[in-house]
Design a protein around this motif. Structure first.
Motif, PDB file in Angstrom:
ATOM      1  N   ILE A 190       0.868  -1.177   0.000  1.00  0.00           N
ATOM      2  CA  ILE A 190       0.000   0.000   0.000  1.00  0.00           C
ATOM      3  C   ILE A 190       0.906   1.228   0.000  1.00  0.00           C
ATOM      4  O   ILE A 190       1.736   1.394   0.898  1.00  0.00           O
ATOM      5  N   PHE A 191       0.760   2.066  -1.003  1.00  0.00           N
ATOM      6  CA  PHE A 191       1.602   3.262  -1.108  1.00  0.00           C
ATOM      7  C   PHE A 191       0.953   4.433  -0.367  1.00  0.00           C
ATOM      8  O   PHE A 191      -0.276   4.540  -0.298  1.00  0.00           O
ATOM      9  N   PRO A 211      -3.293  -2.604  11.558  1.00  0.00           N
ATOM     10  CA  PRO A 211      -3.463  -3.771  10.678  1.00  0.00           C
ATOM     11  C   PRO A 211      -2.153  -4.122   9.980  1.00  0.00           C
ATOM     12  O   PRO A 211      -1.379  -3.237   9.607  1.00  0.00           O
ATOM     13  N   LYS A 212      -1.899  -5.414   9.803  1.00  0.00           N
ATOM     14  CA  LYS A 212      -0.658  -5.879   9.186  1.00  0.00           C
ATOM     15  C   LYS A 212      -0.722  -5.688   7.671  1.00  0.00           C
ATOM     16  O   LYS A 212      -1.416  -6.419   6.964  1.00  0.00           O
ATOM     17  N   ILE A 213      -0.017  -4.683   7.184  1.00  0.00           N
ATOM     18  CA  ILE A 213       0.044  -4.449   5.743  1.00  0.00           C
ATOM     19  C   ILE A 213       1.487  -4.066   5.382  1.00  0.00           C
ATOM     20  O   ILE A 213       2.267  -3.657   6.234  1.00  0.00           O
ATOM     21  N   LYS A 214       1.800  -4.205   4.102  1.00  0.00           N
ATOM     22  CA  LYS A 214       3.085  -3.729   3.603  1.00  0.00           C
ATOM     23  C   LYS A 214       2.869  -2.306   3.103  1.00  0.00           C
ATOM     24  O   LYS A 214       2.026  -2.071   2.241  1.00  0.00           O
ATOM     25  N   ALA A 215       3.623  -1.368   3.660  1.00  0.00           N
ATOM     26  CA  ALA A 215       3.442   0.034   3.297  1.00  0.00           C
ATOM     27  C   ALA A 215       4.736   0.623   2.744  1.00  0.00           C
ATOM     28  O   ALA A 215       5.833   0.227   3.148  1.00  0.00           O
ATOM     29  N   GLU A 216       4.598   1.573   1.836  1.00  0.00           N
ATOM     30  CA  GLU A 216       5.767   2.228   1.247  1.00  0.00           C
ATOM     31  C   GLU A 216       5.405   3.676   0.915  1.00  0.00           C
ATOM     32  O   GLU A 216       4.315   3.956   0.425  1.00  0.00           O
ATOM     33  N   LYS A 226       5.955   0.772 -11.124  1.00  0.00           N
ATOM     34  CA  LYS A 226       5.715   0.186  -9.795  1.00  0.00           C
ATOM     35  C   LYS A 226       4.346   0.611  -9.247  1.00  0.00           C
ATOM     36  O   LYS A 226       3.707  -0.140  -8.505  1.00  0.00           O
ATOM     37  N   LEU A 227       3.920   1.815  -9.604  1.00  0.00           N
ATOM     38  CA  LEU A 227       2.665   2.357  -9.091  1.00  0.00           C
ATOM     39  C   LEU A 227       1.452   1.942  -9.914  1.00  0.00           C
ATOM     40  O   LEU A 227       0.316   2.187  -9.517  1.00  0.00           O
ATOM     41  N   LYS A 228       1.684   1.291 -11.038  1.00  0.00           N
ATOM     42  CA  LYS A 228       0.598   0.908 -11.939  1.00  0.00           C
ATOM     43  C   LYS A 228      -0.388  -0.024 -11.233  1.00  0.00           C
ATOM     44  O   LYS A 228       0.011  -1.027 -10.631  1.00  0.00           O
ATOM     45  N   GLU A 229      -1.657   0.330 -11.283  1.00  0.00           N
ATOM     46  CA  GLU A 229      -2.742  -0.460 -10.672  1.00  0.00           C
ATOM     47  C   GLU A 229      -2.575  -0.643  -9.159  1.00  0.00           C
ATOM     48  O   GLU A 229      -3.138  -1.561  -8.565  1.00  0.00           O
ATOM     49  N   SER A 230      -1.790   0.218  -8.535  1.00  0.00           N
ATOM     50  CA  SER A 230      -1.546   0.097  -7.092  1.00  0.00           C
ATOM     51  C   SER A 230      -2.654   0.770  -6.288  1.00  0.00           C
ATOM     52  O   SER A 230      -3.603   1.329  -6.845  1.00  0.00           O
ATOM     53  N   ILE A 231      -2.506   0.711  -4.952  1.00  0.00           N
ATOM     54  CA  ILE A 231      -3.413   1.386  -4.022  1.00  0.00           C
ATOM     55  C   ILE A 231      -2.610   2.465  -3.310  1.00  0.00           C
ATOM     56  O   ILE A 231      -1.536   2.188  -2.762  1.00  0.00           O
TER      57      ILE A 231
END
Length: 346
Positions: A190-191, A211-216, A226-231
């Motif tokens: 999740i950006f 909540p356990k998420i991968k964030a950047e 990298k951001l294509k179709e991301s959240i």
């Protein structure tokens, strides 16, 4: 003389010689929560909930902070003070003040529905209750959080099918953490906009569970591929800004209680509208007030004139009180953070 007075600096307890959420610098300030309209810089001493301290430090810098747990009691100049969950955001508290067998509660901002992150609202019996009325009209009636989350997840999947990035607009403190809860089953990064990222890190570094998420964080060097179709989670100021260029093609979804009104959705011209608020709706306000069994109710920011009149018509003594609380300051703060971020991205 009332136990809490409404002054040009904020809510003042003369017997205890302290203020609650003052909007001007004072000697001793009790802070209900870390949103910028309730937590102002410049006071000499601050008292807040333990979870609120790191959030105040992130926003106001180093100051003299005292902390309390919920339901812990502290005596200040002979006045008993305790903090109780408000359910608004992480660490948000109602302030209970007792002197000479009289009890007042300043609720700050609150919501009665438990979002699983902010702590469950705790009704506190009192003689006088100071309530917000941000959404104090019958039209504001929230759906269950999970229904809103499901709508958000389906919207993201639909965007992915169209090869679009999903940009979710949410305040960096409060709604952004709830959005993470909605997205915790998405197995992807999740950006975050810089303002969102900074608050996320402050919360994580304080050891507060999220909540356990991968964030950047979105950086100038983050590739478009990298951001294509991301959240992406971003603050309100991101709407219509040049910062969005990097994400094209994209869809924008706004998280706000104001999205309950279709006219607001049309005016903002957004692709997705998620009625998600950190404030109580009409039913929640009435539920909270009834549970306090208060003899007097003072109504502050929002639809205070309408809501106060309704309470009086229902036989609950009520008065309208003017304060400097509201979401405008939060929006200014996000806009300022965005301007800085846009400069890095252009």
């Amino acid at each position: 003389m009332p136990l809490i007075e409404f002054t040009d600096k904020g809510l003042f307890c003369r017997a205890g010689n302290f203020y609650i959420d003052p909007w001007k610098p004072v000697n001793y300030a009790i802070i209900t929560h870390a949103h910028s309209d309730h937590a102002k810089w410049g006071s000499k001493n601050y008292l807040c909930h333990t979870l609120t301290k790191p959030l105040l430090q992130a926003r106001l810098g180093n100051n003299h902070y005292e902390t309390m747990e919920w339901n812990e009691t502290k005596t200040i100049n002979g006045v008993k003070v305790s903090l109780h969950p408000a359910g608004h955001i992480i660490g948000s508290s109602q302030v209970r003040v007792e002197c000479n067998n009289e009890v007042w509660v300043a609720s700050g901002d609150y919501k009665v529905a438990n979002d699983g992150i902010s702590g469950a609202f705790e009704p506190v019996k009192c003689n006088a209750f100071i309530t917000e009325s941000t959404f104090g009209l019958p039209i504001y009636c929230w759906k269950h959080q999970e229904a809103v989350f499901e709508n958000m997840r389906n919207w993201i999947l639909a965007n992915k099918a169209l090869n679009k990035t999903s940009i979710i607009i949410a305040y960096s403190l409060g709604k952004a953490q709830r959005v993470l809860k909605a997205l915790e089953d998405f197995d992807e990064t999740i950006f975050m906009h810089g303002a969102t990222w900074n608050m996320h890190q402050a919360i994580i570094n304080a050891g507060i569970s999220l909540p356990k998420i991968k964030a950047e964080r979105v950086m100038p060097e983050t590739s478009k591929e990298k951001l294509k179709e991301s959240i992406v989670i971003a603050p309100p100021g991101a709407e219509g800004s040049s910062w969005l260029k990097k994400f094209s093609p994209y869809a924008i979804g706004v998280c706000s209680g104001w999205m309950q009104v279709r006219g607001n959705v049309r005016r903002k011209n957004v692709d997705g509208a998620f009625v998600l608020s950190d404030h109580a709706d009409w039913t929640g306000l009435l539920q909270a007030i009834k549970a306090t069994k208060a003899e007097k109710v003072y109504v502050t920011h929002g639809y205070q004139a309408v809501f106060s009149r309704y309470l009086n018509e229902k036989g609950i003594w009520s008065a309208e009180v003017k304060t400097e609380y509201g979401e405008e300051e939060e929006e200014k703060e996000n806009a300022a953070g965005l301007a800085e971020e846009s400069g890095k991205m252009d």
